[in-house]
Enzyme design. Sequence first.
Site, PDB file in Angstrom:
ATOM      1  N   GLU A 225       0.823  -1.206   0.000  1.00 47.77           N
ATOM      2  CA  GLU A 225       0.000   0.000   0.000  1.00 47.77           C
ATOM      3  C   GLU A 225       0.856   1.254   0.000  1.00 47.77           C
ATOM      4  O   GLU A 225       0.532   2.243  -0.681  1.00 47.77           O
ATOM      5  CB  GLU A 225      -0.931   0.000   1.214  1.00 47.77           C
ATOM      6  CG  GLU A 225      -2.025   1.063   1.174  1.00 47.77           C
ATOM      7  CD  GLU A 225      -1.589   2.421   1.722  1.00 47.77           C
ATOM      8  OE1 GLU A 225      -2.305   3.411   1.484  1.00 47.77           O
ATOM      9  OE2 GLU A 225      -0.507   2.490   2.373  1.00 47.77           O
ATOM     10  N   GLU A 226       1.954   1.252   0.742  1.00 41.70           N
ATOM     11  CA  GLU A 226       2.768   2.461   0.868  1.00 41.70           C
ATOM     12  C   GLU A 226       3.434   2.862  -0.449  1.00 41.70           C
ATOM     13  O   GLU A 226       3.847   4.011  -0.614  1.00 41.70           O
ATOM     14  CB  GLU A 226       3.837   2.288   1.951  1.00 41.70           C
ATOM     15  CG  GLU A 226       3.290   2.175   3.368  1.00 41.70           C
ATOM     16  CD  GLU A 226       2.649   3.460   3.881  1.00 41.70           C
ATOM     17  OE1 GLU A 226       2.674   4.474   3.158  1.00 41.70           O
ATOM     18  OE2 GLU A 226       2.113   3.438   4.999  1.00 41.70           O
TER      19      GLU A 226
END
Length: 394
Positions: A225-226
């Site tokens: 996600e990051e």
Amino acid sequence: MSERHPEPDLEYLKRVLLEMLAIPSPTGFTDTIVRYVAERLDELGIPFELTRRGTIRATLKGRQTSPDRAVSAHLDTIGASVRQLQDNGRLALAPVGCWSSRFAEGSRVSVFTDTGVFRGSVLPLMASGHAFNTAIDQMPVSWEHVEVRLDAYCATRADCEALGVSIGDFVAFDPLPEFTDSGHISARHLDDKAGVAALLTALKAVVESGQQPLIDCHPLFTITEETGSGAAGALPWDVSEFVGIDIAPVAPGQASSEHAVSVAMQDSSGPYDYHLSRHLLKLAGDHDLPVRRDLFRYYFSDAHSAVTAGHDIRTALVAFGCDATHGYERTHIDSLAALSQLLSAYLLSPPVFASDSQPANASLERFSHQLEHDAQMESDTRVPAVDSLVGNKA
């Protein structure tokens, strides 16, 4: 209000959060935390599968198989990697994820080589006031102006190479967790390990309540996600509703609170689904949960990556309130409790629209009406309608 709304086990929440914080997991270095969360799902009796890279796709069985709903939290955190072995024996860094070097300075870190782990500190290039005096105050804030000092004999590039340090080695930042009697929780990487802990706690509450959701729900634990891809390849099922779980910045200009759960109305990708967001807000009201609406201007979520991957899904985002996001973060058990309770209420709630069982509307008859949202919700999500779909289950 539901008569049997399951209560979250907050001691469990704090325990799994503390254990996850102890596991380094910058994006790209997530195998260990994937194993940890998979073990927790095993304990709860929730079946799951792993993608090739390690995204966890679990299934909480409901009375209806399709369309399903998904809830997603991410296991990866911000971090760094070794960009260069410098002539002075120190390491230049490249960030993993989007964050400022301002929040890296002074941190203790672990550098993971191919053969072992070294400890060290992230320092500005001018790190001693006794040597540089006020010149240190003029240093720019950027990743070009910090370096890692290893706790090893390492005074030259050759020393680094002899230790086995290489370009691309992962650098994980110490979480420094502290749980205070006031209920505050401070640590790096609460984003999104606190969200993961809240989701696991909600799943535990639902399983132990003995209640079966009306529709299948798929808890997802993503690992990129990051860096933006998150849930892009995580939905092999017919999912119509997708709720992301993430962090709500508590700062001037924001409406979020460390003592409430936030429902995001919009982020950098644009507005979230009108109906699903209001369904979550109504559930929060029905269960007397402290809730805030907010708008996040400078981040995306797993929900965005799922939509950009081409999935025809309604998306929403729920988040715990957190001060100093992507720095030394702080939240409060109030916010995590409210998030967990909202998630368990959502898992047990009817679908936003039973008509989503037909992904393509041949006419306007069942298509949504935003201004008449409450009336349509009442008619379209009543339990008898869901029961009729359950009866058609293969």
